[in-house]
Design a protein around this motif. Sequence first.
Motif, PDB file in Angstrom:
ATOM      1  N   GLY A 116       0.821  -1.204   0.000  1.00  0.00           N
ATOM      2  CA  GLY A 116       0.000   0.000   0.000  1.00  0.00           C
ATOM      3  C   GLY A 116       0.856   1.255   0.000  1.00  0.00           C
ATOM      4  N   ILE A 117       0.377   2.303  -0.715  1.00  0.00           N
ATOM      5  CA  ILE A 117       1.119   3.576  -0.797  1.00  0.00           C
ATOM      6  C   ILE A 117       0.131   4.707  -0.592  1.00  0.00           C
ATOM      7  N   ASN A 118       0.444   5.619   0.320  1.00  0.00           N
ATOM      8  CA  ASN A 118      -0.394   6.789   0.580  1.00  0.00           C
ATOM      9  C   ASN A 118       0.517   8.008   0.667  1.00  0.00           C
ATOM     10  N   GLY A 119       0.829   8.631  -0.496  1.00  0.00           N
ATOM     11  CA  GLY A 119       1.764   9.750  -0.503  1.00  0.00           C
ATOM     12  C   GLY A 119       3.138   9.283  -0.058  1.00  0.00           C
ATOM     13  N   PRO A 120       3.714   9.949   0.969  1.00  0.00           N
ATOM     14  CA  PRO A 120       5.041   9.527   1.436  1.00  0.00           C
ATOM     15  C   PRO A 120       4.999   8.331   2.383  1.00  0.00           C
ATOM     16  N   ILE A 121       3.801   7.813   2.675  1.00  0.00           N
ATOM     17  CA  ILE A 121       3.657   6.677   3.589  1.00  0.00           C
ATOM     18  C   ILE A 121       3.493   5.389   2.786  1.00  0.00           C
ATOM     19  N   VAL A 122       4.333   4.399   3.112  1.00  0.00           N
ATOM     20  CA  VAL A 122       4.323   3.112   2.409  1.00  0.00           C
ATOM     21  C   VAL A 122       4.061   2.000   3.432  1.00  0.00           C
ATOM     22  N   TYR A 123       3.216   1.028   3.055  1.00  0.00           N
ATOM     23  CA  TYR A 123       2.865  -0.079   3.951  1.00  0.00           C
ATOM     24  C   TYR A 123       3.397  -1.399   3.397  1.00  0.00           C
ATOM     25  N   LEU A 124       3.927  -2.219   4.297  1.00  0.00           N
ATOM     26  CA  LEU A 124       4.342  -3.582   3.962  1.00  0.00           C
ATOM     27  C   LEU A 124       3.466  -4.547   4.740  1.00  0.00           C
ATOM     28  N   ALA A 125       3.139  -5.685   4.140  1.00  0.00           N
ATOM     29  CA  ALA A 125       2.333  -6.684   4.827  1.00  0.00           C
ATOM     30  C   ALA A 125       3.186  -7.424   5.850  1.00  0.00           C
ATOM     31  N   PHE A 158      11.909  -5.900  10.641  1.00  0.00           N
ATOM     32  CA  PHE A 158      12.389  -4.521  10.720  1.00  0.00           C
ATOM     33  C   PHE A 158      12.498  -4.072  12.167  1.00  0.00           C
ATOM     34  N   LYS A 159      13.275  -3.023  12.380  1.00  0.00           N
ATOM     35  CA  LYS A 159      13.351  -2.379  13.691  1.00  0.00           C
ATOM     36  C   LYS A 159      12.733  -0.991  13.602  1.00  0.00           C
ATOM     37  N   MET A 160      12.149  -0.542  14.695  1.00  0.00           N
ATOM     38  CA  MET A 160      11.556   0.790  14.727  1.00  0.00           C
ATOM     39  C   MET A 160      12.656   1.838  14.521  1.00  0.00           C
ATOM     40  N   GLY A 161      12.416   2.792  13.634  1.00  0.00           N
ATOM     41  CA  GLY A 161      13.387   3.843  13.373  1.00  0.00           C
ATOM     42  C   GLY A 161      14.480   3.445  12.399  1.00  0.00           C
ATOM     43  N   GLU A 162      14.393   2.245  11.834  1.00  0.00           N
ATOM     44  CA  GLU A 162      15.441   1.768  10.922  1.00  0.00           C
ATOM     45  C   GLU A 162      15.345   2.458   9.566  1.00  0.00           C
ATOM     46  N   MET A 163      16.484   2.742   8.980  1.00  0.00           N
ATOM     47  CA  MET A 163      16.531   3.292   7.619  1.00  0.00           C
ATOM     48  C   MET A 163      16.385   2.145   6.621  1.00  0.00           C
ATOM     49  N   VAL A 164      15.534   2.370   5.613  1.00  0.00           N
ATOM     50  CA  VAL A 164      15.323   1.352   4.588  1.00  0.00           C
ATOM     51  C   VAL A 164      15.440   1.998   3.210  1.00  0.00           C
ATOM     52  N   LEU A 165      15.628   1.161   2.193  1.00  0.00           N
ATOM     53  CA  LEU A 165      15.674   1.614   0.802  1.00  0.00           C
ATOM     54  C   LEU A 165      14.471   1.020   0.089  1.00  0.00           C
ATOM     55  N   VAL A 166      13.641   1.905  -0.462  1.00  0.00           N
ATOM     56  CA  VAL A 166      12.317   1.502  -0.936  1.00  0.00           C
ATOM     57  C   VAL A 166      12.280   1.423  -2.458  1.00  0.00           C
ATOM     58  N   VAL A 223      15.069   6.583  -0.056  1.00  0.00           N
ATOM     59  CA  VAL A 223      15.409   6.539   1.370  1.00  0.00           C
ATOM     60  C   VAL A 223      14.131   6.643   2.192  1.00  0.00           C
ATOM     61  N   GLY A 224      13.976   5.730   3.163  1.00  0.00           N
ATOM     62  CA  GLY A 224      12.805   5.749   4.036  1.00  0.00           C
ATOM     63  C   GLY A 224      13.174   5.373   5.457  1.00  0.00           C
ATOM     64  N   GLU A 225      12.186   5.480   6.352  1.00  0.00           N
ATOM     65  CA  GLU A 225      12.403   5.172   7.770  1.00  0.00           C
ATOM     66  C   GLU A 225      11.181   4.441   8.303  1.00  0.00           C
ATOM     67  N   VAL A 226      11.410   3.394   9.084  1.00  0.00           N
ATOM     68  CA  VAL A 226      10.312   2.638   9.695  1.00  0.00           C
ATOM     69  C   VAL A 226       9.731   3.466  10.853  1.00  0.00           C
ATOM     70  N   ILE A 227       8.414   3.756  10.760  1.00  0.00           N
ATOM     71  CA  ILE A 227       7.789   4.572  11.811  1.00  0.00           C
ATOM     72  C   ILE A 227       6.651   3.840  12.517  1.00  0.00           C
ATOM     73  N   GLY A 228       6.328   2.622  12.070  1.00  0.00           N
ATOM     74  CA  GLY A 228       5.266   1.872  12.733  1.00  0.00           C
ATOM     75  C   GLY A 228       5.410   0.385  12.498  1.00  0.00           C
ATOM     76  N   LEU A 229       5.187  -0.393  13.558  1.00  0.00           N
ATOM     77  CA  LEU A 229       5.298  -1.858  13.464  1.00  0.00           C
ATOM     78  C   LEU A 229       4.145  -2.503  14.231  1.00  0.00           C
ATOM     79  N   ASN A 230       3.476  -3.447  13.608  1.00  0.00           N
ATOM     80  CA  ASN A 230       2.568  -4.328  14.339  1.00  0.00           C
ATOM     81  C   ASN A 230       2.519  -5.676  13.616  1.00  0.00           C
TER      82      ASN A 230
END
Length: 588
Positions: free
Chosen positions: A9-18, A23-31, A37-44
């Motif tokens: 899922g993609i909502n503007g600058p927000i991207v969702y992974l199933a 991942f770790k919270m606050g981790e830098m990722v390459l999308v 360049v992105g950053e993990v801001i939510g995990l469940n």
Amino acid sequence: MNITGKIYGINGPIVYLAGNQGFKMGEMVLVGEEKLVGEVIGLNKKETTIQVYEETTGLKPGEIVYSTGSAISVTLAPGIIGNIFDGIERPLKEISAQSGAFITRGVSVDSLNVEKLWDVHITVKEGDKIYGGTIIAEVPETKAIVHKSMVPPEVQGVVTKVAPDGKYTINDPIVTIKLANGEEKELTLTQKWPIRVPRPTAKRYASDRPLITGQRILDTLFPIAKGGTAAIPGGFGTGKTMTQHQLAKWSDADLIVYIGCGERGNEMTEVLEDFSKLVDPKSGNPLLDRTTLIANTSNMPVAAREASIYTGITLAEYYRDMGYHVAIMADSTSRWAEALRELSGRLEEMPAEEGFPAYLASRLSGFYERAGFMHNLNGTEGSVSIIGAVSPQGGDFSEPVTQNTKRFVRCFWALDKSLAYARHFPAIQWLTSYSEYVSDLAPWYTSNVGGDFVDCRNQLLSILTQESQLNEIVKLIGSDVLPDDQKLVLEIARVVRLGFVQQNAYHPSDTYVPLAKQLKMMQTILYLFSKSKQLIALNMPMSVLKAEDIFDKVISIKYDVANDELHKFDDYKTMIDNFYNTIMAKNA
């Protein structure tokens, strides 16, 4: 890099992974394919949420997200000063050379020049026990700044090998140490630090010395301490940027970090061009020799705007750890808060007042609390002072960003559009501005400037307050009915406003005023007030006093007395005495 997830899922600058793929919270990722360049801001359990610091147009579900294993960090090494970065420390000059005037998505450039050879002087020797903060090398970064490369805060050990003095790149090993577990570790001129984590210090000092700016209304009426915090709120055209320019040019900070956060592109261009032309009045070198700029314009992705102030404060803390006094100009935190609001809306979080997220106050406090005058891990002293511009819509200071900022700053320089439209600059309204540092700084002023400095300052503010009260009466019944002692207050208040509070940034004698001259100016104005009060007490009408041009002569002190001609103030005291004696003789 490990493949860790696919976009669903993609909502503007927000991207969702199933799901949660590790991942770790606050981790830098390459999308995606372009490695945005992105950053993990939510995990469940169900999904992973990432904010992307680049434009996501064209990104599609199914693309791969790669883990980097580390948090969003800045590179700390020689080459920061004089550079111009975007919000995540990518050098704009290098990007421009690679992709033109606009930042290409997925552009990959080193934050700092990894090929440039620096003159390195090693400051440790074999057998030395070193720890976090220990200075291991010195590099002349610019004519104004010696870069002191330090051991990363979490590292300590015994030096086993030292490279000879010479020319090295920022990634060449210069010192080898043996850690407590017996492993050997090579140290370079470079270290990385996550932008959202404050760098550690040994101790925080109380605010006991001012950041001297040379601006009378700031140094005298509303001072800021070194390591202090201040807000400059004001509507469009009231002079926020100009005030910050003056502070950057004249304050006694060793380094300036200027963060252009969400400002218009043409205004940011003007700032960059102005700073490149400015000459440091203290050294005669270009001002960029002690300045670093972070440019994040309003058309750049909002996520990078949100990160920009953390990038700036981390760079400032790094130079503070070397023992420097750093001043941050954040222009403006309102645009940063708007980025928070947009990201919060994309995340479908419950909005608070005016749509801002409920955590606006805690984010503001987390930023301003990183200021301070510190005892560093290596025994040096340094400070970070934060001066944040606030741009309330319509100049309404009751909006959430201004009100929450007031909670966390101790200095409030409120800009007034009526003063700005009347060409009174700095357009700081003395009735709504305040500084909570005055009592903390009073002992410093007493011992370093003069015993009556704070008393004179209080008297000037009292005169300006009385003027405001009297003007309310004048609006109703006119000034002619006022008794002469109140007419005198209005006249002296005019002298204070035009001769002391108002300051000309383009006049060589008035653009910067040392504290000694500021005190002499206050003493002269108050001496004139005292002598005039004596005449009024002897029933001399105010019209007789105004017939002499003494009041206008005192106003012109700011232009007529140069900063190195303080002896001329004796002539003004004699002039006031002659004024008093002349009127007494005429009316004897």
